[in-house]
Scaffold this motif. Structure first.
Motif, PDB file in Angstrom:
ATOM      1  N   TYR A 161       6.749 -22.902 -42.549  1.00  0.00           N
ATOM      2  CA  TYR A 161       7.873 -21.966 -42.593  1.00  0.00           C
ATOM      3  C   TYR A 161       7.625 -20.835 -43.586  1.00  0.00           C
ATOM      4  O   TYR A 161       7.845 -19.664 -43.269  1.00  0.00           O
ATOM      5  N   PHE A 162       7.163 -21.180 -44.785  1.00  0.00           N
ATOM      6  CA  PHE A 162       7.012 -20.150 -45.821  1.00  0.00           C
ATOM      7  C   PHE A 162       5.707 -19.372 -45.669  1.00  0.00           C
ATOM      8  O   PHE A 162       5.672 -18.164 -45.881  1.00  0.00           O
ATOM      9  N   GLU A 248      18.535 -17.010 -38.584  1.00  0.00           N
ATOM     10  CA  GLU A 248      18.353 -16.117 -39.740  1.00  0.00           C
ATOM     11  C   GLU A 248      19.501 -15.133 -39.837  1.00  0.00           C
ATOM     12  O   GLU A 248      20.004 -14.848 -40.937  1.00  0.00           O
ATOM     13  N   THR A 254      17.528 -22.287 -45.936  1.00  0.00           N
ATOM     14  CA  THR A 254      16.158 -22.603 -45.560  1.00  0.00           C
ATOM     15  C   THR A 254      16.005 -24.062 -45.161  1.00  0.00           C
ATOM     16  O   THR A 254      15.323 -24.394 -44.181  1.00  0.00           O
ATOM     17  N   LYS A 257      17.360 -24.567 -41.676  1.00  0.00           N
ATOM     18  CA  LYS A 257      16.511 -23.983 -40.643  1.00  0.00           C
ATOM     19  C   LYS A 257      15.257 -24.834 -40.401  1.00  0.00           C
ATOM     20  O   LYS A 257      14.804 -24.971 -39.261  1.00  0.00           O
TER      21      LYS A 257
END
Length: 353
Positions: A161-162, A248, A254, A257
């Protein structure tokens, strides 16, 4: 033609209701139907159910012997020896001498009504040890796979994700862990645990029968990179989907999600990977136990029972001691692999028929 008649002609036709006998099939039901359509998947499921019933329900009905109970009804054997001598007249005489030998324990007994699979070299019932040994092997394998999956999902989800620096750090850690040789490291860790168990002042008591649990816990800590890479690869492609853009825009956190929208979409592939890993973990546990790193001899495990084959006499003449645990391991590995293949095909949307 009037304007009213034109509107009536252009009006959309009413949709006719579906037949009452027609039912829409849910996605979950479609997966189950495709899974049971495969004969190998059903065979694998039958093997797994049989092994669990044998290991957990078997001792409930087979109560004659326990895994640590020794049969002290030693058997009696008669040995016939030919003796030859020459008398004072030079005539040679021969006769057979019958000697009776008794043993304190009923060791290496052949299969019988009392011991359906015989006894081992210490006089313990093989069938009882086979049931209790399956509990250890199956439980450890399941716990290890779930721990590996949990760690892999967390780190793989964060990396996918990041991205960027966090992704690079986690993937480099994965590269280092994947380079570690498994069996040699486990041998070193097993030696360290043995030394700690003999240290009276060590803060954490390490019982010999619990050593295999510590070893498999350490194995979980170094075996999660494969799962993390799988989760990361799936999330890299899923995070650009429209529903993630909507999440988003709605301002979801976060954590929500990742673990509510991304990870559930990875679960089909993850379940297949976990199912296929169960067979590998059973082989790993059996190998460690065979090398003497598992439970002690008095506590049954499939690997411990196969370890008896190190004796050439048992290997050649007593298949009833080491053969059944080997067959159970083969059945478990094949069962989990068949179920994993069936789930992979059932969860694949391209496999719709």
């Amino acid at each position: 033609m009037s304007e009213k008649e034109i509107k009536i002609q252009n009006a959309p036709e009413k949709e006719e209701p579906l037949d009452k006998n027609v039912r829409l099939m849910s996605p979950g039901r479609m997966v189950v139907r495709r899974f049971f359509r495969s004969k190998l998947s059903v065979l694998g499921l039958v093997l797994i159910v049989f092994l669990f019933a044998f290991c957990w329900l078997g001792p409930v009905f087979y109560t004659q012997w326990d895994q640590t109970e020794v049969d002290y009804n030693g058997r009696v054997e008669y040995v016939q020896t030919l003796i030859t001598y020459v008398d004072e007249n030079g005539v040679e005489h021969s006769y057979y001498q019958l000697e009776e030998t008794r043993e304190d324990t009923n060791t290496l007994a052949k299969p019988s009504w009392e011991h359906p699979l015989g006894t081992d070299k210490t006089g313990k019932d093989v069938l009882a040890r086979l049931m209790y040994g399956g509990r250890i092997s199956l439980t450890i394998s399941f716990l290890t796979v779930f721990v590996i999956a949990a760690i892999g999902v967390v780190f793989g989800g964060i990396a996918g994700y990041f991205g960027g620096l966090i992704d690079n750090i986690i993937m480099r850690v994965c590269d280092v862990l994947m380079c570690l040789p498994g069996i040699p490291i486990m041998l070193v860790v097993g030696t360290v645990l043995d030394a700690w168990s003999k240290t009276p002042d060590f803060p954490i008591p390490i019982e010999p029968q619990h050593r295999i649990y510590y070893l498999m816990a350490f194995l979980s800590l170094i075996s999660w990179p494969g799962t993390a890479r799988l989760v990361r690869g799936q999330i890299l492609s899923l995070r650009e989907q429209e529903y993630m853009v909507a999440a988003e825009a709605m301002g979801y956190s976060t954590v929500r999600k990742i673990f509510k929208h991304l990870v559930p979409n990875v679960m089909p592939q993850l379940i297949v990977s976990m199912t296929l890993s169960l067979g590998s973990m059973i082989l790993y546990e059996a190998s460690l136990t065979y090398l003497g790193l598992g439970a002690p001899e008095q506590f049954a495990a499939w690997g411990t029972m196969i370890n008896a084959a190190n004796d050439s006499n048992i290997l050649q003449n007593y298949f009833n001691i080491w053969g059944p645990p080997g067959l159970c391991i083969i059945m478990a590995v094949l069962g989990f692999n068949f179920v994993g293949d069936g789930l992979r095909d059932a969860l694949d949307p391209k496999m719709r028929r």
